[in-house]
Design a protein around this motif. Structure first.
Motif, PDB file in Angstrom:
ATOM      1  N   UNK A 190       0.915  -1.060   0.126  1.00  0.00           N
ATOM      2  CA  UNK A 190       0.062   0.116   0.193  1.00  0.00           C
ATOM      3  C   UNK A 190       0.890   1.288   0.239  1.00  0.00           C
ATOM      4  N   UNK A 191       1.919   1.384   0.685  1.00  0.00           N
ATOM      5  CA  UNK A 191       2.773   2.396   0.905  1.00  0.00           C
ATOM      6  C   UNK A 191       3.376   2.784  -0.346  1.00  0.00           C
ATOM      7  N   UNK A 192       3.722   1.539  -1.076  1.00  0.00           N
ATOM      8  CA  UNK A 192       4.610   1.862  -2.281  1.00  0.00           C
ATOM      9  C   UNK A 192       3.622   2.453  -3.534  1.00  0.00           C
ATOM     10  N   UNK A 193       2.448   2.221  -3.259  1.00  0.00           N
ATOM     11  CA  UNK A 193       1.456   2.902  -4.433  1.00  0.00           C
ATOM     12  C   UNK A 193       0.923   4.273  -4.145  1.00  0.00           C
ATOM     13  N   UNK A 204     -10.819  10.609  -9.771  1.00  0.00           N
ATOM     14  CA  UNK A 204     -10.636   9.441  -9.432  1.00  0.00           C
ATOM     15  C   UNK A 204      -9.426   9.177  -8.471  1.00  0.00           C
ATOM     16  N   UNK A 205      -8.219   9.811  -9.138  1.00  0.00           N
ATOM     17  CA  UNK A 205      -6.708   9.564  -8.693  1.00  0.00           C
ATOM     18  C   UNK A 205      -6.698  10.320  -7.371  1.00  0.00           C
ATOM     19  N   UNK A 206      -7.265  11.770  -7.295  1.00  0.00           N
ATOM     20  CA  UNK A 206      -7.300  12.063  -5.991  1.00  0.00           C
ATOM     21  C   UNK A 206      -8.046  11.028  -4.917  1.00  0.00           C
ATOM     22  N   UNK A 207      -9.165  10.685  -5.372  1.00  0.00           N
ATOM     23  CA  UNK A 207      -9.773   9.645  -4.605  1.00  0.00           C
ATOM     24  C   UNK A 207      -8.888   8.658  -3.931  1.00  0.00           C
ATOM     25  N   UNK A 208      -7.998   8.205  -4.882  1.00  0.00           N
ATOM     26  CA  UNK A 208      -7.287   6.976  -4.445  1.00  0.00           C
ATOM     27  C   UNK A 208      -5.939   7.423  -3.636  1.00  0.00           C
ATOM     28  N   UNK A 209      -5.302   8.718  -3.731  1.00  0.00           N
ATOM     29  CA  UNK A 209      -4.636   9.233  -2.823  1.00  0.00           C
ATOM     30  C   UNK A 209      -5.334   9.541  -1.424  1.00  0.00           C
ATOM     31  N   UNK A 210      -6.635   9.851  -1.558  1.00  0.00           N
ATOM     32  CA  UNK A 210      -7.101  10.378  -0.183  1.00  0.00           C
ATOM     33  C   UNK A 210      -7.279   8.833   0.384  1.00  0.00           C
ATOM     34  N   UNK A 228      -6.118   5.468   4.871  1.00  0.00           N
ATOM     35  CA  UNK A 228      -5.756   4.088   5.523  1.00  0.00           C
ATOM     36  C   UNK A 228      -4.435   4.178   6.181  1.00  0.00           C
ATOM     37  N   UNK A 229      -3.481   4.633   5.782  1.00  0.00           N
ATOM     38  CA  UNK A 229      -2.138   4.731   6.681  1.00  0.00           C
ATOM     39  C   UNK A 229      -2.342   5.485   7.906  1.00  0.00           C
ATOM     40  N   UNK A 230      -3.062   6.722   7.680  1.00  0.00           N
ATOM     41  CA  UNK A 230      -3.141   7.333   9.115  1.00  0.00           C
ATOM     42  C   UNK A 230      -3.926   6.422  10.144  1.00  0.00           C
ATOM     43  N   UNK A 261      -2.789   4.982  13.720  1.00  0.00           N
ATOM     44  CA  UNK A 261      -3.559   5.546  14.703  1.00  0.00           C
ATOM     45  C   UNK A 261      -3.360   7.369  14.792  1.00  0.00           C
ATOM     46  N   UNK A 262      -3.554   7.739  13.607  1.00  0.00           N
ATOM     47  CA  UNK A 262      -3.312   9.158  13.492  1.00  0.00           C
ATOM     48  C   UNK A 262      -4.532   9.763  12.902  1.00  0.00           C
ATOM     49  N   UNK A 263      -5.236  10.936  13.522  1.00  0.00           N
ATOM     50  CA  UNK A 263      -6.303  11.748  12.968  1.00  0.00           C
ATOM     51  C   UNK A 263      -6.142  12.327  11.786  1.00  0.00           C
ATOM     52  N   UNK A 264      -6.981  12.290  10.873  1.00  0.00           N
ATOM     53  CA  UNK A 264      -6.767  13.039   9.662  1.00  0.00           C
ATOM     54  C   UNK A 264      -6.891  14.642   9.941  1.00  0.00           C
TER      55      UNK A 264
END
Length: 76
Positions: free
Chosen positions: A1-4, A29-35, A40-42, A46-49
Motif C-alpha cells: 500500500x505504501x508503495x502505491x 478518481x486519482x485524488x480519491x485513490x490518494x485520499x 488508510x495509512x493514518x 492511529x493518526x487523526x486526519x
C-alpha cells in the motif's frame, strides 16, 4: 500500500498545468485513490486526519510568516 501512494501522488503532480486540459473525472478518481491511501495509512498509524490537516496548516502558515514557503525539505 505504501508503495502505491507515491505513484498516485506523482500522477496528480504531473497533470497538465493548463487547467482547461485536465480531465476532471480522471483527476477526481486519482485524488480519491490518494485520499484513500492517506486515510488508510493514518488509521493504521492511529493518526487523526483532522490532526494531520491542522498540523499541516500550522506548518504552512509558519513557513509563510518566515518567508520560506517555497523550496524543499520539511525543516525550513
Amino acid at each position: 500500500m505504501i508503495r502505491a501512494l507515491p505513484g498516485k501522488a506523482q500522477w496528480v503532480r504531473d497533470c497538465d498545468s493548463d487547467e482547461s486540459r485536465i480531465d476532471r473525472a480522471d483527476i477526481t478518481k486519482e485524488l480519491g485513490d490518494v485520499l484513500w491511501y492517506v486515510a488508510t495509512l493514518a488509521a493504521y498509524l492511529d493518526l487523526s486526519l483532522n490532526d494531520i490537516a491542522t498540523d499541516n496548516l500550522a506548518k504552512l502558515a509558519s513557513r509563510q510568516n518566515r518567508g520560506v514557503l517555497g523550496g524543499s525539505g520539511d525543516n525550513r
